[in-house]
Structures are given as C-alpha cells and as structure tokens.
Write a protein that holds these residues in place. Structure first.
Motif, mmCIF file in Angstrom:
data_model
loop_
_atom_site.group_PDB
_atom_site.id
_atom_site.type_symbol
_atom_site.label_atom_id
_atom_site.label_comp_id
_atom_site.label_asym_id
_atom_site.label_seq_id
_atom_site.Cartn_x
_atom_site.Cartn_y
_atom_site.Cartn_z
ATOM 1 N N TYR A 108 38.498 44.321 39.570
ATOM 2 C CA TYR A 108 37.476 43.657 40.376
ATOM 3 C C TYR A 108 37.943 42.283 40.851
ATOM 4 C CZ TYR A 108 33.475 40.382 40.589
ATOM 5 O OH TYR A 108 32.612 39.368 40.913
ATOM 6 N N ARG A 109 38.450 41.487 39.937
ATOM 7 C CA ARG A 109 38.788 40.112 40.318
ATOM 8 C C ARG A 109 40.037 40.032 41.184
ATOM 9 N NH1 ARG A 109 40.939 39.189 34.729
ATOM 10 N NH2 ARG A 109 43.077 38.525 34.982
ATOM 11 N N THR A 110 40.893 41.067 41.131
ATOM 12 C CA THR A 110 42.069 41.063 41.987
ATOM 13 C C THR A 110 41.826 41.817 43.291
ATOM 14 O OG1 THR A 110 42.858 43.056 40.867
ATOM 15 C CG2 THR A 110 43.687 40.938 40.053
ATOM 16 N N HIS A 134 34.191 35.787 34.122
ATOM 17 C CA HIS A 134 34.175 36.359 35.466
ATOM 18 C C HIS A 134 32.899 35.995 36.234
ATOM 19 C CE1 HIS A 134 37.284 38.850 33.520
ATOM 20 N NE2 HIS A 134 37.769 38.996 34.726
#
Lengths: 287, 287, 287, 287
Positions: A108-110, A134
């Motif tokens: 998700y964060r990448t 996050h």
C-alpha cells in the motif's frame, strides 16, 4: 490520445455475438483495446469478458454507458465500467498475526497496491503501532461469545461509514456470523492457511503435520456462508518434508500466505474476478 | 577399495548414542560412508538413519551383521542391510490407463529404475502389447463383485510366486480388499490423482473442477486399509485455472502422476523410506 | 451446429480496430468463438490474435477467406486459417538419447499429440527398434565433418518428401549448418538442456555443476542461425542442490526436457505461437 | 538436560573416519545430536559436516574445544563451534529500492530473523524513515566516482565499529571495489535480480524482457571480486510470459528477491553454508 484507461467487465449466458457486443461497440466508439480477456464456459454455458481500453479521443462516459446498456439488455449481460485507476477502499481485519497485514501495508505505502485503507479492525490491540506508523485508523473491537453480535454490528458500521469496497480478512481468527458473511458476499476475501479443500477449519498446519503432507500451501478465497468453502481465487504452495514440525510449517506458510493474499486483493481491485456458481473465474495477468 | 556399495537403515526410540551406534561401527570396521542421513523426531521421540557406504577393504557381511546386531539390541533398533545394487522385484498393477505404466517401463528399460518386473497384472486386456514389447509376462485377471475374492487370490499367487518385493498400483482402478491391503502393508505404493487429503475417492479431477481449485496434483502413498489414507511418500503439483475442464485437469495430471509415482518407487528401492505412525520419513536425494 | 472447429491467427501493426477486424467478421458470419486470445505489444507496437471458433451453420471456407482478406489488407495483417484437427506432419531428429523421443512417441500413439510422424532421422542407429515398434520409418544418416553437407542434403530431402510441417530436434546432438537453420526457420523446435541464456553450447549440465546453481532447467526454442539463441517458447525447471553431480543433473533434467519439449510441440501444432522480433508470443492454454 | 543448543561445523579433505571424528566425540561427551547433516564431495574430495546438539548435562565448552581440536588436527579440519542462539550482527546496505530492506526488517522485528542490525548504510537518504521506525542507525553516505574510495572507507569503518559478522547488500546499486570485495569475502551476501549466470550486470529484467524468457528469478550469492560471479547460495523463480513488460518483470521479481535474500541470510546465520572452490554447500532445512 487519452492516458486514462477504463475497465469494462461483463458476463451473460453463452450465445452467439457476446464478444462482438463488447468489441464491436468499443471499436465503433473509437476506444483502443489495450487488454482483452474472455472465457466461454462450455459446461456452465456462461460467458465472461474483461476489456481494458483507452479512448483515442475524448470519452463521454454516459454516452458509452447508454450505448452499451442497449447491447447488455439484448444479451442479458451484467456489467461494470470504471476508470482503471479507481482507488478501492479496503478495510483490513486482523487478530494478532501481523505478517499479512505488514505485507499489505508495504504494498500500500509503495503504491504497488493502489488502494485506500480507511480502517484496520482487530479483536486485539497488538497491531496498533503498525497501523499508526501508516497513519491508518485502528479500531480495537474485542469479541467474546456474548459480545459477538454487538462487535459485528460495530464492525459493520465501520465498513459502512468508510464506504468500503472490499474487506480483507488478513488472518482474522474469528468466524464471521452467517449474517455477516451474507452481507459481505462477493466483497470479502479471506486467506486460509492450507490448500483447500484439504485441512479446513482450525490449526491446518497441525493437521498437515499429522497427515505428513509433502506440500504446504495457502488459499485466498471469497467469504461465503460456508466456512472455508468460498470460491477459490488463488493458491500458493511450497514443498516440505518430514523435518517440518508444525511451527516450521507455520513459518514456511507465512511467506506463502502474504504473497497469495496480496495477489488475490490485486486481482479484485483490478476487476479480474468473476463469481459464478461455486467457482471463481480469474483473468490473471502479468504479475 | 571396493566399488560395491551397501545401504544400512535403522530406526529406534530416541536416545543418546543412536548416531554413534551406526557411524562408530562403520568407522571401526573400515567402512567409508559416502552418504549419511538421519532424523531425530522430537515429537514422536523416534530416530531414523540411513547410511550408504563402501568397504575400504574386503567386506565380511556376516561379521558386520553380527557386530551391528549387538548395538541394535542395545538401542532397540530395527534395521536392514543390503547391497546398493540389489534389484527389487516389482509387480505392476494397471487397468486401462497406460501413462504411468509407460513411464515406469521406460525408466526400467533404460536402467533409470534398476528393477526387475516379473509381472504386470491387469483387470483389462488393453495393455498387453506394451508389456509384450518389454518381454514382461502380462496377466489379465478380470474382476467383478462376484469374482473379487478369487481374483485377489490369483493376484496374490502371482505376487508370491514372483517373490515380489514391491507392488506398484499404477492407476489400478480397483479398491483392494482390506485383507489384501493388510498383506501388502509397507510394500505396495499407489498413485492417487489428487493432492491428498483433498479429493479422496473417485473422480478427483472432476471434484477438483467443481471446487475450482487453482492447483492440481498427485500423491504417491503406501497402501493401507484406509482408502487413500496411507502414508504420503511424495506429491507433485502444477498450477491450473478456470479454463481447465475436467478432461484438461486429467491431461495435465497425467504428467504429474508419472513423475510422482516414479519418484516414490525410486525412493522405495533405494531404501529411503521409513513408515512410522501415520507418516512417512523420506530421506530424499539428488534427483 | 458444426462440431468442426477452426483456428484463425493474425498479427499486424498496432492500430485501432484490430480486434474488431477479427471478432466483427466472425460474428457477422455466424461463427461461434470458443476461445479468443489477443495481445497488443505496446513496446513493439504490434498486435497478435488467435481465435478458435465453430460455425453455427454450414461453413464456406473460401467465402470466409475472401471476406477476411479484405480486412487483412486494410490492417496489414498476416494470417492463417485451418481446421483445429489438422494433423501436422512432424519429422523428429535424434541422436542416441531416447527420453524425449520416447515421450513424444507415447503422446503420439495415445493421441495426446494429434500428429503424423512420417520420419525419424538419426545420425546413429540406436533408436531404430523404438521407431519400428511405432511403425515409423527410421533413417540412419551418419555424419562426419566431411559428410555434413551431404548428410544435411539427405535430411532435407526427407523433410521435403514427407511434406513436414515441423521438425523437432529431440536431443539431436549436431549443430545444423547456417543454411539448414535458415531453411527451417520458424518450423524447427529444439530442446536445450539449460535455462537459456545461461549455459549455452556443449555440456550445459556440467557447466551448471561447476557454477553451483540451485535450479536446473530446460528451454524449448525455435531454431535460428544463432546457436541456442532462437526465440524461447517455453522453459521448465526444478530445484537442485550441492549433492547433484553432473550425472544427477542430467538425470533430473531428462524429465524436464521431455515435458518442456512436448509442451512446445503442442503449442506449435495448436497454432499458439507467433514469432516477432527475437521473441515468441505464446497464447498458452489449459494444459 | 540443557535447553541450550550448540552448532558445530567442520570440513576437511575426504578420508576414512571424518564422520566419526565428529559423532564419536559428541557421543563420548554426552552431547545429544538433534540435527546432523554431512556431505562427502566425491568430485572435489572434500568433506563437510554440521551438527546441532544439546548437552545432556552441563557443557564445558573449553574442554570440548580442546578435545575436538585434537581430532581436527588429525583430519586437517577447519571448524567452528557456537551457541545456536548466537545473535549475528548484520549491517544492511541499500540504495533506493526498499522491498528487500522492508522484508528483512519485518523478519528482524518479529524475531523470524534473530539478528542484530547495528547499522543501515545507504548512498541515498530515502529510506531513513523506515530505519528510524525500527530504531536502527541510518548512515547516508553518498557516492560519486570521485568520492568512491572515501565512501568505501567510511562504510568499512561502520562495519568494523559495529563488529558486523555479515554485510547484506539488499539491492545496493553500487559495484564494490575489488579491495572491498576482498575484505568482505565470505561474509557479504548480495541479491542479484536474475537467475545467474544469465543476465549478469545492469538492468537484468530489461535483458530478460529482450530475450523473451519464460521464467524470471533472483539469485542470492556471496560477494567476491568477480562481479555477479560469487558462489550461489539460493535462487528463486516464477513463471512469466510475453505479456510482462520490463516493469512487470521488475514487480514480479520483487517478491522473489525478498524471499530469496531472506532465506540466504537465515542460512548464513544458522551456519548452514560452506564455501568451497567456486561452489557453496548448503545444508538447507525445514523452512
């Protein structure tokens, strides 16, 4: 030429002209097909199609919808149309094991999984720090036999309030009530840590150890009211041998679970999945 | 230095000194260990060892046996000793499907499986030509509900007369009687065309289709009195998807069955397998 | 409704309307599409399509060809049309290793590979008995540096006389001349016993051993004038470890080579392969 | 009975008695062998052994060392002895790609990889937040052609100051100098994003795309002075097809790289690896 891509999915009973119903209109309206997959299920007499396209010029979505609806009615099609970069809202449910959650959050964060995560729900407080880092709201909703109905009501409220498109059970170690399963039908994915239909239910790695299997795996499937019997989306596997104790199978299984669940989520948000009868049609892709 | 290799296998309850019981004597008697595998099963408290060795000078088998028996008694070991090039006598049982038979015969005639095949037994006449070309006696023993007892008696006579060390059910589509299973315990290998414990019983590929699995496989296992529940020796697998109809799963499965069964047979004749509790210890190797 | 299926393949530069050029006509002419695969190569700007269909009523092949040719010219398409049960004539070339030949012949005689084999050509006499048992003419054409030109001329004559559609090098251990490669371009498949591009040239299993690789594989590719550099059709692989000596890698590799080569041949005869630039587009299928 | 386990590794030229040299002493000293693996390399005439054991009573390490050294000298053995729960100090080097780092840190913080990480070194500042969240010092040491010598001196100082046992190049996109490679010999592991020896050097996924391979993989290997030629520890692989553009191969490869690198690191810290000649002996395990 537009860079915005769209995804059209449709399915209907098998009959002459189903492919042309989609491809013909796309051509007439100047839509450039970049990816096309279809499947005509001979045994179930049902047709499935998924087209990814980009307009050559401007794209009038409503006009396209109106034109397609005429064809859809003719063929009895159910269909969806949406921009390919539509961000799904995904609510993740977990208990104490964090490997699947950690993996999903990394993707998700990448940006590997282009989703929004409006909420992480858990029956334990343990994974809050991971959610915090996050910047994702973490709802700790403990559950007991007595509070189950209320807890599920609370969960349902969060799902509704956040307008979740998808619920992912990332090793959520509670059995959902039949009512909850029914409400989530077709939009909840579970990861089960065995090669279904082998080893349903609790402690599958221990069952696998006792049985002495030589392969261990995981199964991502849609949730339905039949425990661990929902339509299978994808499965992962690794070889093992007699030296694996239950805790070794568990450790080996973690990597398989992560990759298998992430793949199932990606398939869903890319609209590659069709539920039909008890089976899941998967228009898989590069990756 | 001798070129003749020997294989020693032993197992006993876990206790201090079990490894040395084998390796110490081999050293004292000037045996050069070329391959050594052992496993101490912590949960079942049982120890297994397999040593392949060649004598540095002459080898007095009886003297070695006498010396080892002293140690074996001390540790409560069951053990075997035999030359590594011992040719097992393998009786193959088939019905109409010939892919596993064809594969085994290929490995037999090229020496990849260094066995003797004194008999091929079938309840159908179809595969006689294949047996003939390999100069192997083919026994056609039809079976009905009424003649089952007599047919099995005939089968058993062939197995006894040929002094078979191993019976391989290479897609033999009959359920053996409990009595027959008991008599063959530990020396009969079956290939089941599913990833056990999933899809036991009849038509597993059709079951797999209905379930919509994304992986298809085969399981080689020892026969015991519990249908398709015998200890698993090895399993093979390939990915599939929704486009596989039952006949496609069947076709895909054929290659997996061949390779999986041949591997199990090789493990057995190389004395790499130990049956213990409901599980099978497999000292696998290069290949 | 006809049971005869047809296969249409086409490719051309990428442009709007390529899918419709095929699917639209099929619809207009009442052809029922049973399988459709396409690929629009964004980087090479080239489009590929394969459609399998059966006529709903009678099928006038010439009329269809005429109608499609109009569209093909508009889009600059190269195309083929043929009945799906067309039997390819396949000439097999071998040396002394028989595992790939044995595997192909098994699939041939059981109908898994619906082909004709007008000739088996070898530079050694060893495999004649195997050919004889299958009633296939065996041509023993020995080769030396001096006789190479003449031998290849003889080979070429057999290929021409038998009207071979495809030549399969099933472990034929001779390097074909550049001229021969050119003549066979696009219709000769070789099996190389390594994961190309690693370990080109001679004795790849020995090279793999020296390098200490942990995976061993095989590559089926089209023959071109660049040794072991032809477009890759499919690859197979198995894990290995340090205990594998070169002869163990060789033994392990045999099963991989058989399955990999057979798959490549099947893809070719089912018209699933497109050569473009240095790459091979593969419309793979169930199996 | 002690719960502390110890690991003994040894290797020496092949000769009679090498197994007994280890197992005999362990028995005499009352050490209970829980895991034993050995390999006698017939072609290189070299012997390797790894024993994991726990003392039945108290364990006098020095006395054991003294006793074993006598045997080691007799056989010309190099050997190590250490507690199985020894925590290796691992310095991780990265550039901008964070998938391998993220994966290693996850396994580190959950105890799956029982290591200490005294430092993360990067030539870019990007991944500092990830290091911070795990409370690990992050050293940003930019590098240019001019500053390379100085940068490597700084890196070396951090490695020395932190008393690192192992350096992991987790997609560190700089070529180490020959001098640095020599200094790190045997204690630096790199992940290369291809199936070596295929596609050495830069942009392997792009090379793989051009070549049209049907399998993509990653290789974890020890660093030596020969770029991408160090001894291979382990390799991972996944099937791909013509629809994978270079960025798709890259995405697919990420998961393979993570799992492959983590496995190599675990093998190293569990003392399962022996470097010999250009090859790496790997006593793999359950997991």
């Amino acid at each position: 030429m537009s860079e915005q891509h769209w995804i059209l999915t449709a399915h209907c009973p098998s009959q002459l002209g189903t492919v042309d119903a989609v491809t013909g209109l796309l051509y007439q309206q100047g839509q450039y097909i970049t990816d096309l997959q279809s499947f005509d299920d001979r045994l179930h007499q049902h047709f499935f199609i998924r087209a990814q396209f980009r307009p050559e010029n401007e794209f009038d979505e409503q006009a396209f919808r109106d034109a397609f609806q005429v064809r859809a009615e003719k063929y009895g099609m159910e269909w969806t149309l949406s921009p390919s970069d539509l961000k799904y809202k995904v609510v993740i449910m977990v208990s104490k094991f964090d490997h699947c959650l950690n993996d999903l959050l990394y993707r998700y964060r990448t940006g590997q999984l282009p989703i929004e995560i409006p909420a992480i729900i858990s029956n334990h407080p343990d994974l809050k720090a991971l959610a915090d880092w996050h910047n994702i709201p973490y709802y700790h909703l403990p559950i007991t036999a007595e509070t189950k109905a209320q807890q599920e009501a609370d969960v349902w409220k969060i799902i509704c309030d956040s307008q979740a498109d998808l619920v992912v059970l990332a090793r959520y170690m509670q059995v959902l009530s039949e009512d909850m399963c029914a409400k989530l039908s077709g939009r909840a994915i579970n990861i089960h840590h065995s090669l279904l239909p082998g080893f349903k239910g609790a402690r599958p790695y221990h069952q696998a150890y006792e049985k002495g299997v030589k392969l261990v795996g995981a199964t991502a499937h849609y949730v339905n009211t039949d425990l661990d019997e929902g339509p299978i989306i994808t499965q992962g596997i690794e070889p093992v041998d007699h030296t694996y104790y239950p805790e070794d199978l568990t450790a080996k299984g973690r990597d398989i679970e992560c990759v298998t669940l992430a793949r199932a989520v990606r398939y869903h948000i890319e609209r590659r999945l069709f539920l039909h009868s008890k089976r899941c049609i998967v228009f898989a892709d590069s990756q």
